[in-house]
Design a protein around this motif. Sequence first.
Motif, PDB file in Angstrom:
ATOM      1  N   PHE A 182     -28.669 -32.270 -17.543  1.00 13.42           N
ATOM      2  CA  PHE A 182     -29.665 -31.421 -16.881  1.00 13.42           C
ATOM      3  C   PHE A 182     -30.061 -32.023 -15.539  1.00 13.42           C
ATOM      4  O   PHE A 182     -30.097 -31.327 -14.515  1.00 13.42           O
ATOM      5  N   ALA A 183     -30.345 -33.332 -15.518  1.00 11.47           N
ATOM      6  CA  ALA A 183     -30.748 -33.989 -14.278  1.00 11.47           C
ATOM      7  C   ALA A 183     -29.642 -33.915 -13.233  1.00 11.47           C
ATOM      8  O   ALA A 183     -29.906 -33.634 -12.058  1.00 11.47           O
ATOM      9  N   ALA A 184     -28.402 -34.160 -13.660  1.00 10.69           N
ATOM     10  CA  ALA A 184     -27.278 -34.130 -12.723  1.00 10.69           C
ATOM     11  C   ALA A 184     -27.114 -32.743 -12.110  1.00 10.69           C
ATOM     12  O   ALA A 184     -26.863 -32.601 -10.900  1.00 10.69           O
ATOM     13  N   ALA A 185     -27.254 -31.697 -12.934  1.00  8.19           N
ATOM     14  CA  ALA A 185     -27.113 -30.327 -12.428  1.00  8.19           C
ATOM     15  C   ALA A 185     -28.219 -29.982 -11.431  1.00  8.19           C
ATOM     16  O   ALA A 185     -27.967 -29.353 -10.397  1.00  8.19           O
ATOM     17  N   GLU A 186     -29.449 -30.398 -11.746  1.00  6.47           N
ATOM     18  CA  GLU A 186     -30.565 -30.120 -10.852  1.00  6.47           C
ATOM     19  C   GLU A 186     -30.407 -30.867  -9.527  1.00  6.47           C
ATOM     20  O   GLU A 186     -30.629 -30.305  -8.443  1.00  6.47           O
ATOM     21  N   LEU A 187     -30.020 -32.111  -9.583  1.00 13.43           N
ATOM     22  CA  LEU A 187     -29.845 -32.896  -8.363  1.00 13.43           C
ATOM     23  C   LEU A 187     -28.689 -32.356  -7.523  1.00 13.43           C
ATOM     24  O   LEU A 187     -28.784 -32.287  -6.293  1.00 13.43           O
ATOM     25  N   ALA A 188     -27.601 -31.962  -8.172  1.00 12.05           N
ATOM     26  CA  ALA A 188     -26.450 -31.414  -7.441  1.00 12.05           C
ATOM     27  C   ALA A 188     -26.808 -30.111  -6.745  1.00 12.05           C
ATOM     28  O   ALA A 188     -26.266 -29.793  -5.681  1.00 12.05           O
ATOM     29  N   ALA A 189     -27.751 -29.364  -7.329  1.00 12.03           N
ATOM     30  CA  ALA A 189     -28.190 -28.098  -6.731  1.00 12.03           C
ATOM     31  C   ALA A 189     -29.262 -28.313  -5.663  1.00 12.03           C
ATOM     32  O   ALA A 189     -29.740 -27.344  -5.072  1.00 12.03           O
ATOM     33  N   GLY A 190     -29.660 -29.553  -5.448  1.00 14.85           N
ATOM     34  CA  GLY A 190     -30.660 -29.852  -4.420  1.00 14.85           C
ATOM     35  C   GLY A 190     -32.087 -29.609  -4.860  1.00 14.85           C
ATOM     36  O   GLY A 190     -32.989 -29.549  -4.023  1.00 14.85           O
ATOM     37  N   ARG A 191     -32.297 -29.492  -6.177  1.00 13.49           N
ATOM     38  CA  ARG A 191     -33.651 -29.262  -6.681  1.00 13.49           C
ATOM     39  C   ARG A 191     -34.302 -30.589  -7.074  1.00 13.49           C
ATOM     40  O   ARG A 191     -33.642 -31.463  -7.625  1.00 13.49           O
ATOM     41  N   GLU A 192     -35.577 -30.701  -6.801  1.00  8.50           N
ATOM     42  CA  GLU A 192     -36.302 -31.914  -7.125  1.00  8.50           C
ATOM     43  C   GLU A 192     -36.656 -31.952  -8.610  1.00  8.50           C
ATOM     44  O   GLU A 192     -36.970 -30.931  -9.211  1.00  8.50           O
ATOM     45  N   LEU A 193     -36.619 -33.144  -9.164  1.00 10.88           N
ATOM     46  CA  LEU A 193     -37.056 -33.335 -10.539  1.00 10.88           C
ATOM     47  C   LEU A 193     -38.493 -33.838 -10.539  1.00 10.88           C
ATOM     48  O   LEU A 193     -39.142 -33.902  -9.502  1.00 10.88           O
ATOM     49  N   LEU A 194     -38.999 -34.186 -11.714  1.00 14.92           N
ATOM     50  CA  LEU A 194     -40.400 -34.575 -11.843  1.00 14.92           C
ATOM     51  C   LEU A 194     -40.596 -36.041 -11.473  1.00 14.92           C
ATOM     52  O   LEU A 194     -39.650 -36.836 -11.540  1.00 14.92           O
ATOM     53  N   PRO A 195     -41.805 -36.445 -11.107  1.00 14.93           N
ATOM     54  CA  PRO A 195     -42.080 -37.872 -10.922  1.00 14.93           C
ATOM     55  C   PRO A 195     -42.101 -38.580 -12.274  1.00 14.93           C
ATOM     56  O   PRO A 195     -42.160 -37.933 -13.331  1.00 14.93           O
ATOM     57  N   ASN A 196     -42.068 -39.888 -12.241  1.00 14.42           N
ATOM     58  CA  ASN A 196     -42.073 -40.682 -13.469  1.00 14.42           C
ATOM     59  C   ASN A 196     -43.503 -40.822 -13.993  1.00 14.42           C
ATOM     60  O   ASN A 196     -44.053 -41.917 -14.088  1.00 14.42           O
ATOM     61  N   HIS A 197     -44.095 -39.668 -14.328  1.00 12.52           N
ATOM     62  CA  HIS A 197     -45.460 -39.628 -14.854  1.00 12.52           C
ATOM     63  C   HIS A 197     -45.439 -38.924 -16.200  1.00 12.52           C
ATOM     64  O   HIS A 197     -44.739 -37.917 -16.363  1.00 12.52           O
TER      65      HIS A 197
END
Length: 218
Positions: A182-197
């Motif tokens: 999931f993270a790889a797909a989001e990053l490849a699409a240029g979308r930001e993920l959540l902070p480490n909170h």
Amino acid sequence: MLLLAFDTATPAVTAAVHDGTAVLAETHQVDARRHGELLLPAIDQVLRAAGVDKHRLTGIAVGVGPGPYTGLRVGLVTAAALGHALGLPVHGVCTLDAIAFQARAEGLAGKPFTVATDARRKEVYWASYDAEGRRTEGPDVDRPAELTPRERSVGAGALLYPDAFPGAHGPAHVSAGALAGFAAAELAAGRELLPNHPLYLRRPDAQVPAGYKAVLPA
């Protein structure tokens, strides 16, 4: 892209290495009381199995919950420490989103669905998703009886309460491989993920008692 991913927001202690295309190595052990003991050996195991030196990693993806305080903080603190030591970005992923991604990868498709994990105290952490796996509601924490029955659902919380989640099935807990995917797909699409909170969604079980006696003179 070379991601180290792990999650301790559920009873599963799970870690994986992902190269942006596929999972190179993964480990998964369910033990709700040993997150702190099991996580670092799991990380070492997947790095060795993937043949990846930690200095080659390009990022860390960590499940940020929702989840119980004690287990969840193990993953978050470990991610922060490794990110700082290795100079890597730390990407937070909602654990429920990772389970939704995993469920779709395992064949759940065609209709909206809900993911629910066990929040203890006779409650569940939950979120709802459309047919494409996009989150449409939540994350939140509620008693199952307070929710409208969800006909299509996955996760350990859904399996615990069949009246609220009829026909529920697995995956019960998150897979670090799915979280990494999931993270790889989001990053490849240029979308930001959540902070480490952390996504705690409620106060911790341990609380300072009210009205305790002072032991020092006023």
